[in-house]
Design a protein around this motif. Structure first.
Motif, PDB file in Angstrom:
ATOM      1  N   ASP A 312      -0.397   6.895 -19.102  1.00 14.92           N
ATOM      2  CA  ASP A 312      -1.213   7.553 -18.079  1.00 14.92           C
ATOM      3  C   ASP A 312      -2.031   8.690 -18.671  1.00 14.92           C
ATOM      4  O   ASP A 312      -3.201   8.887 -18.311  1.00 14.92           O
ATOM      5  CB  ASP A 312      -0.322   8.103 -16.952  1.00 14.92           C
ATOM      6  CG  ASP A 312       0.124   7.028 -15.970  1.00 14.92           C
ATOM      7  OD1 ASP A 312      -0.451   5.916 -16.003  1.00 14.92           O
ATOM      8  OD2 ASP A 312       1.039   7.291 -15.168  1.00 14.92           O
ATOM      9  N   ILE A 447      -6.953   3.955  -4.445  1.00 11.53           N
ATOM     10  CA  ILE A 447      -5.709   3.206  -4.300  1.00 11.53           C
ATOM     11  C   ILE A 447      -4.591   4.229  -4.148  1.00 11.53           C
ATOM     12  O   ILE A 447      -4.183   4.872  -5.130  1.00 11.53           O
ATOM     13  CB  ILE A 447      -5.471   2.283  -5.508  1.00 11.53           C
ATOM     14  CG1 ILE A 447      -6.661   1.321  -5.683  1.00 11.53           C
ATOM     15  CG2 ILE A 447      -4.169   1.508  -5.342  1.00 11.53           C
ATOM     16  CD1 ILE A 447      -6.565   0.450  -6.911  1.00 11.53           C
ATOM     17  N   VAL A 448      -4.125   4.402  -2.926  1.00 14.81           N
ATOM     18  CA  VAL A 448      -3.257   5.520  -2.586  1.00 14.81           C
ATOM     19  C   VAL A 448      -2.001   5.536  -3.452  1.00 14.81           C
ATOM     20  O   VAL A 448      -1.585   6.595  -3.951  1.00 14.81           O
ATOM     21  CB  VAL A 448      -2.880   5.490  -1.089  1.00 14.81           C
ATOM     22  CG1 VAL A 448      -1.887   6.601  -0.760  1.00 14.81           C
ATOM     23  CG2 VAL A 448      -4.128   5.614  -0.235  1.00 14.81           C
ATOM     24  N   GLU A 449      -1.384   4.364  -3.655  1.00 12.58           N
ATOM     25  CA  GLU A 449      -0.143   4.318  -4.428  1.00 12.58           C
ATOM     26  C   GLU A 449      -0.364   4.794  -5.855  1.00 12.58           C
ATOM     27  O   GLU A 449       0.493   5.464  -6.441  1.00 12.58           O
ATOM     28  CB  GLU A 449       0.420   2.887  -4.452  1.00 12.58           C
ATOM     29  CG  GLU A 449       0.745   2.300  -3.087  1.00 12.58           C
ATOM     30  CD  GLU A 449      -0.499   1.792  -2.363  1.00 12.58           C
ATOM     31  OE1 GLU A 449      -1.570   1.639  -3.024  1.00 12.58           O
ATOM     32  OE2 GLU A 449      -0.416   1.581  -1.138  1.00 12.58           O
ATOM     33  N   GLU A 450      -1.520   4.453  -6.406  1.00 10.05           N
ATOM     34  CA  GLU A 450      -1.828   4.867  -7.775  1.00 10.05           C
ATOM     35  C   GLU A 450      -2.155   6.356  -7.833  1.00 10.05           C
ATOM     36  O   GLU A 450      -1.744   7.062  -8.759  1.00 10.05           O
ATOM     37  CB  GLU A 450      -2.992   4.046  -8.342  1.00 10.05           C
ATOM     38  CG  GLU A 450      -2.705   2.561  -8.450  1.00 10.05           C
ATOM     39  CD  GLU A 450      -1.524   2.296  -9.366  1.00 10.05           C
ATOM     40  OE1 GLU A 450      -1.509   2.833 -10.501  1.00 10.05           O
ATOM     41  OE2 GLU A 450      -0.610   1.565  -8.955  1.00 10.05           O
ATOM     42  N   ASP A 452      -0.984   8.591  -5.856  1.00  5.21           N
ATOM     43  CA  ASP A 452       0.294   9.292  -5.682  1.00  5.21           C
ATOM     44  C   ASP A 452       1.054   9.402  -7.000  1.00  5.21           C
ATOM     45  O   ASP A 452       1.798  10.362  -7.220  1.00  5.21           O
ATOM     46  CB  ASP A 452       1.160   8.570  -4.643  1.00  5.21           C
ATOM     47  CG  ASP A 452       0.673   8.808  -3.213  1.00  5.21           C
ATOM     48  OD1 ASP A 452      -0.130   9.745  -3.022  1.00  5.21           O
ATOM     49  OD2 ASP A 452       1.085   8.062  -2.316  1.00  5.21           O
ATOM     50  N   ARG A 453       0.868   8.410  -7.860  1.00  9.84           N
ATOM     51  CA  ARG A 453       1.556   8.427  -9.152  1.00  9.84           C
ATOM     52  C   ARG A 453       1.117   9.615 -10.014  1.00  9.84           C
ATOM     53  O   ARG A 453       1.854  10.071 -10.891  1.00  9.84           O
ATOM     54  CB  ARG A 453       1.264   7.114  -9.893  1.00  9.84           C
ATOM     55  CG  ARG A 453       2.175   6.885 -11.099  1.00  9.84           C
ATOM     56  CD  ARG A 453       1.984   5.527 -11.725  1.00  9.84           C
ATOM     57  NE  ARG A 453       0.936   5.517 -12.739  1.00  9.84           N
ATOM     58  CZ  ARG A 453      -0.158   4.778 -12.667  1.00  9.84           C
ATOM     59  NH1 ARG A 453      -0.369   3.997 -11.629  1.00  9.84           N
ATOM     60  NH2 ARG A 453      -1.070   4.807 -13.630  1.00  9.84           N
ATOM     61  N   LYS A 455       0.361  12.644  -8.832  1.00  6.97           N
ATOM     62  CA  LYS A 455       0.677  13.952  -8.251  1.00  6.97           C
ATOM     63  C   LYS A 455       1.440  14.788  -9.274  1.00  6.97           C
ATOM     64  O   LYS A 455       2.404  14.325  -9.881  1.00  6.97           O
ATOM     65  CB  LYS A 455       1.522  13.783  -6.987  1.00  6.97           C
ATOM     66  CG  LYS A 455       0.695  13.465  -5.740  1.00  6.97           C
ATOM     67  CD  LYS A 455       1.561  13.484  -4.492  1.00  6.97           C
ATOM     68  CE  LYS A 455       0.709  13.244  -3.242  1.00  6.97           C
ATOM     69  NZ  LYS A 455       1.548  13.232  -2.005  1.00  6.97           N
TER      70      LYS A 455
END
Length: 509
Positions: A312, A447-450, A452-453, A455
C-alpha cells in the motif's frame, strides 16, 4: 582539493560540505537590476529619473513583554537589496546616480559592554559594498543634500500586497518623513518581479541550501527507527545543517510527521509539535529546509520508518513520485503552472484507479475536481529569500476558484530564471474524504472498502526545488527518491548509490 562549498571529507565526518563564502556582489547586482527596471518604468511613463528607493530594514523583537530578544532575521526585501544581517538599518538607492546608501543605528557606549565591538561606518561600507554609510539620525539631511531635483526629495517606498500571504509590505517610517514626497505604488511590483528571476549568484546559494539540506535528509533517513520521537528527527536535521552548513536559520518550521500525522499538511506547529512516537510500519513525511544567507530550500522526503515499503505504501508513494517526475520532465519556459498541477493530479488519480482505490473515468474525475480530495494543496511555489517567494500573481491576475486549484500559489507560465518547488502529494484526510463519499458528484468514483483500508495511513509528499532554464529545468534537490534507492540507503548503502541509473531530472541537468 575541495571545491568551494565542499569540505575535505574525513572518516569521522558525515558531511562533505562546508559553508561557502558569501558573495556581496550578489546584492550589488540586485540593486543594479532594480534600478535598471525602475528607470525603464519611469521613462516609459515620462517621469523624471530622480528620487530614492528607500527601504527600512527589520527591527529586533522581544518575546511579548519580556526582555528576551528573539533571534533576528532581516526583512526579506531589505536582505535582497543590501544583504545586511544587523537590525535597525535603513537603505537608499539614488535613481539618478545608482549610488547606494546605508543608514546604521547610532549605538550607545553600553553596546560595547553587552553586545561587542561598535563597528565604524567604514566597516559597513566595505562589508556590504555600498557607496556611502551614515547614521539613521542623518537620513533627512543626507537625502536632501544628495537630491538633484527641485522641491522635496521623492522617496519610492515599499508598499504592496504579498499575494501569497495576503499581507502588505510595510513602508519605511522615520522622524520628519513629511519633508519628503512619497510614492507608495511604483516600487513594490517592480522589486517583487526582480526577485522572481534568480541570478547565478543567487542560484549558488539556493543550491548550497539544497545540498546541505539534501545531505541532512539522508542522515535523518539513515538514523530513523521505531520508538523515536518525531522531534528527534527534526533535531538531527537542524544539527546537521547548522553543524556542517552554518545554517543558523531554517526556511520554515520543520514538519516531521509520521503515521496519520502525515496527512496534516502543516503539521509541526505549536499545537502539534512533532512529538508523536514513531511506530514500526509508519510512513514518515519530513518537510524540512535550511536557509543560508537568507536564501532557502524546501525539501520533502517520505519513507517508511522501518526501511521497507509495504504494497500500500508503494502504491501511494509511486503515484506521487510518478507525478513529481512527470512534472519535472515537462517543465520549461512557456509551460502553464496550472497545467502542471492538473498533470500531477491526473497521474495520481490514474495510479489510485489502477491500484483499485478508485473506479471510473479519470477525465470525469478531473472534471469533478476529485484530485483536490487527495491533493488539496497547490503543486508548488516560488522559492528564494522567502520559502514562499512573492510574485506568484501579477497585478490583475485572477486566482483559480476550483478546489485544489484555488490553493495554487502561482498561476503563471514558467520563465527562465524562476526557482519553483515541485511538491505533489496524496493524502487520506477524513475531513475531505467523508464529504466526497457523501457527494453525488464524486461518490461514484470512490470504492468505500478500499478507502477505509487507508484510514490512519496519512499521506505522501515528495518535494524538490527546481530551476527553470532556457529549454528545460534542473532539479537542485539531491535526495533518494525511488523506492529501491530509499530502501538501500536506509539499509546502509552510500548515497548517491553507485551503479544505479535513475532519471529524475527533467529537461537539462
Amino acid at each position: 582539493m575541495a571545491k568551494p562549498g565542499e569540505a575535505m571529507p574525513t572518516a569521522s565526518s558525515p558531511s562533505s560540505l562546508s559553508p561557502p563564502e558569501i558573495p556581496m556582489e550578489l546584492h550589488v547586482n540586485n540593486r543594479e537590476k532594480l534600478i535598471k527596471c525602475l528607470r525603464e518604468h519611469l521613462s516609459s511613463s515620462s517621469r523624471p529619473l530622480r528620487g530614492f528607493v528607500f527601504l527600512q530594514g527589520g527591527e529586533e523583537q522581544t518575546r511579548h513583554c519580556t526582555d528576551h530578544i528573539e533571534l533576528f532575521r532581516q526583512e526579506s526585501y531589505f536582505a535582497y537589496l543590501f544583504g545586511v544581517r544587523e537590525p535597525g538599518f535603513y537603505g537608499a538607492i539614488d535613481i539618478a546616480t545608482g549610488e547606494s546608501i546605508l543608514f546604521a543605528p547610532r549605538l550607545s557606549a553600553d553596546y560595547a559592554v553587552w553586545l561587542g565591538e561598535i563597528k565604524p561606518l567604514t566597516y559597513f561600507k566595505e562589508r556590504y559594498m555600498v557607496s556611502m554609510v551614515f547614521y539613521t539620525d542623518e537620513i533627512v539631511k543626507v537625502l536632501h543634500d544628495l537630491y538633484l531635483g527641485l522641491g522635496k526629495p521623492l522617496l519610492f517606498l515599499l508598499h504592496g500586497l504579498n499575494t501569497d500571504s495576503d499581507k502588505f509590505s510595510k513602508p519605511a517610517e522615520f522622524e520628519r518623513i513629511e519633508k519628503f514626497e512619497r510614492d507608495l505604488d511604483t516600487l513594490h511590483p517592480i522589486l517583487t518581479e526582480c526577485r522572481v528571476f534568480k541570478s547565478d549568484l543567487e542560484l549558488s546559494l539556493i543550491q548550497f541550501a539544497n545540498d546541505i539540506s539534501s545531505e541532512a535528509h539522508v542522515e535523518v533517513m539513515r538514523k530513523t527507527r521505531g520508538g523515536m520521537k518525531e522531534y528527534q528527527l527534526e533535531s538531527m536535521f537542524l544539527h546537521h545543517t547548522y553543524m556542517y552548513g552554518g545554517c543558523r536559520h531554517c526556511s520554515y518550521t520543520c514538519i516531521c510527521a509520521t503515521g496519520e500525522n502525515s496527512s496534516v499538511l502543516h503539521y509541526g506547529h505549536a499545537a502539534a509539535p512533532n512529538d508523536r512516537i514513531l511506530q514500526d510500519g509508519d510512513l514518515a513525511l519530513l518537510d524540512m529546509g535550511a536557509e543560508y544567507h537568507f536564501y532557502g530550500s524546501d525539501i520533502t522526503c517520505s519513507f517508511p520508518v522501518n526501511g521497507k515499503f509495504t504494497s500500500d505504501q508503494c502504491l501511494v508513494y509511486n503515484a506521487v513520485l510518478d507525478a513529481h517526475n512527470a512534472v519535472i520532465s515537462s517543465m520549461k519556459p512557456g509551460v502553464s503552472w496550472v497545467d502542471m498541477h492538473k498533470l500531477a493530479e491526473k497521474i495520481i488519480l490514474e495510479a489510485l484507479k489502477k491500484g483499485g482505490v478508485l473506479v471510473g473515468d479519470v477525465d470525469d474525475m478531473m472534471a469533478q475536481r476529485l484530485g483536490a480530495v487527495f491533493m488539496p494543496h497547490g503543486l508548488g511555489h516560488f522559492l528564494g529569500i522567502d520559502t514562499h517567494d512573492p510574485g506568484g500573481y501579477l497585478k490583475g491576475a485572477k486566482r483559480p476558484r476550483e478546489p485544489g486549484l484555488k490553493s495554487l500559489r502561482t498561476s503563471r507560465e514558467l520563465q527562465e530564471g524562476m526557482v519553483i518547488t515541485v511538491e505533489p502529494g496524496c493524502y487520506f484526510i477524513e475531513a475531505l474524504l467523508v464529504p466526497a463519499m457523501e457527494s453525488s458528484s464524486t461518490s461514484m468514483f470512490l470504492i468505500v472498502e478500499e478507502i477505509d483500508r487507508f484510514k490512519g495511513f496519512g499521506g505522501v509528499r515528495i518535494e524538490s526545488d527546481v530551476h527553470v532554464t532556457s529549454n528545460g529545468c534542473v532539479n537542485m534537490t539531491k535526495c533518494p527518491r525511488e523506492v529501491m534507492e530509499i530502501e538501500a540507503v536506509m539499509a546502509g548503502a552510500p548515497w548517491p548509490l553507485k551503479n544505479f541509473n535513475c532519471s529524475e531530472n527533467g529537461g537539462e541537468g
